[in-house]
Design an enzyme around this catalytic site. Structure first.
Site, PDB file in Angstrom:
ATOM      1  N   ASP A  55     -11.153   2.404   3.607  1.00 16.38           N
ATOM      2  CA  ASP A  55     -11.425   0.975   3.402  1.00 16.38           C
ATOM      3  C   ASP A  55     -12.910   0.739   3.123  1.00 16.38           C
ATOM      4  OD1 ASP A  55      -9.220  -0.714   3.377  1.00 16.38           O
ATOM      5  OD2 ASP A  55      -8.995  -0.668   5.559  1.00 16.38           O
ATOM      6  N   LYS A  71       0.845  -1.206   0.000  1.00 11.92           N
ATOM      7  CA  LYS A  71       0.000   0.000   0.000  1.00 11.92           C
ATOM      8  C   LYS A  71       0.877   1.252   0.000  1.00 11.92           C
ATOM      9  CE  LYS A  71      -3.755  -2.523   2.088  1.00 11.92           C
ATOM     10  NZ  LYS A  71      -4.476  -2.954   3.280  1.00 11.92           N
ATOM     11  N   GLN A 130      -4.676  -1.669   9.391  1.00 15.17           N
ATOM     12  CA  GLN A 130      -4.500  -3.003   8.795  1.00 15.17           C
ATOM     13  C   GLN A 130      -5.096  -4.074   9.711  1.00 15.17           C
ATOM     14  OE1 GLN A 130      -3.193  -3.626   5.640  1.00 15.17           O
ATOM     15  NE2 GLN A 130      -3.887  -5.700   6.043  1.00 15.17           N
TER      16      GLN A 130
END
Ligand code: NAP
Length: 279
Positions: free
Chosen positions: A119, A52, A96
């Site tokens: 997200d 990422k 995460q």
């Protein structure tokens, strides 16, 4: 002839578009910045987080890295999120997953400002998707829509069968497919006659998390097959939920693993980061 859907190429195409968008934003005095939080040192999470950050660097998105120790408390993580929520220079916040057991992931997801929830997991964004309002959409299903569209596959009117109903893949996938005017069937571990239902699909999306489960018996001749699964086989090679070699000759189009859905997830995350600046 089967069309092999090249997710790597399509993701690269999207990242190049995003690079130009980020440049234009910078010229307009707006910098895109993503805060990436990792708790602990789970090796798979470290690989995802590094990928990422690499994508951010390529596109010209500033990534702010927060590497917290494994024994971080939920209160400490929530305090950091609160700080980042208030920071005008941070557009997106990514935590995460998975998190260590002392931290409740649902509380963490709900703590992220919906305006920075790149997200697309916050209930407010999930709700917006359900009622057809603009908001952040979970990256993997959003990437699958792009894969289909950019491969010239017609979604409108198609019967799409989704195997899996998780909050991050199956359910948002169903809502996105409905938004695109597909006729949608969602299946799960309690579904009866799974093979028969799958064989009715024009577009079959396998997101059940079972290595090479989907054989040619599940696939109608000429269907499009999208494989979301990621696993290691007995030889430590990456494979998906679909038995690719057996299934692919029967399809009109199929995504490989690796190089299919996977690269699109990060590309869509980058998209959400750019969107966050425009909100
Ligand atoms: P998950 O949370 O484990 O959900 C799996 C879903 O599949 C559940 O709804 C489950 O049904 C259903 N299922 C399990 N066994 C089944 C069976 N035998 N028949 C029918 N349905 C069955 O998994 P997920 O997070 O959605 O992920 C799915 C897969 O995609 C995993 O392999 C994951 O690693 C991969 N993934 C890849 C990406 C990417 O970027 N490529 C991103 C996310 C996930 P119940 O609800 O009844 O339990």
């Amino acid at each position: 002839m089967t069309q092999i859907i090249d997710g790597k190429r399509i993701a690269q195409e999207i990242k190049d578009e995003q690079k130009r968008q980020a440049e234009l934003l910078r010229e307009a005095g707006k910098e895109v910045a993503l805060a990436v939080i990792q708790v602990g040192e789970d090796p798979a999470s470290t690989v995802y987080v590094n990928n990422k950050k690499k994508a951010c660097a390529y596109i010209g998105i500033r990534s702010l890295s927060y590497e917290l120790p494994e024994d971080t408390s939920e209160a400490e993580l929530l305090a950091l999120i609160e700080e980042l929520n208030e920071d005008d220079e941070v557009n997106g916040i990514l935590v995460q997953l998975p998190l260590p057991p002392q931290i409740n992931a649902d509380r963490v997801i709900r703590a992220i400002s919906p305006k920075k929830d790149v997200d697309g997991f916050h209930p407010e964004n999930v709700g917006k998707l359900a009622i057809g309002e603009p908001g952040f959409v979970s990256c993997t299903p959003a990437g699958i829509i792009q894969l289909l569209k950019r491969s010239g596959i017609r979604i409108e009117g198609a019967h799409c069968v989704i195997i899996g109903r998780s909050n991050i893949v199956g359910k948002p996938m169903a809502l996105l497919m409905l938004r695109e005017n597909a006729t949608v069937t969602v299946t799960h571990s309690k579904t009866k006659n799974l093979k028969e239902i799958c064989r009715e699909a024009d577009i079959l999306i396998a997101a059940l998390g079972k290595p090479q489960f989907i054989t040619s018996e599940y696939v109608r001749e000429g269907a499009v097959v999208i494989d979301v699964g990621i696993h290691r086989d007995a030889d430590n090679k990456l494979c998906g939920d679909v038995k690719y070699d057996e299934v692919s000759p029967h399809t009109s189009a199929i995504t490989p693993v690796p190089g299919g859905v996977g690269p699109m997830t990060i590309a869509m995350l980058m998209n959400n980061c750019i969107e966050a600046v425009l909100m």
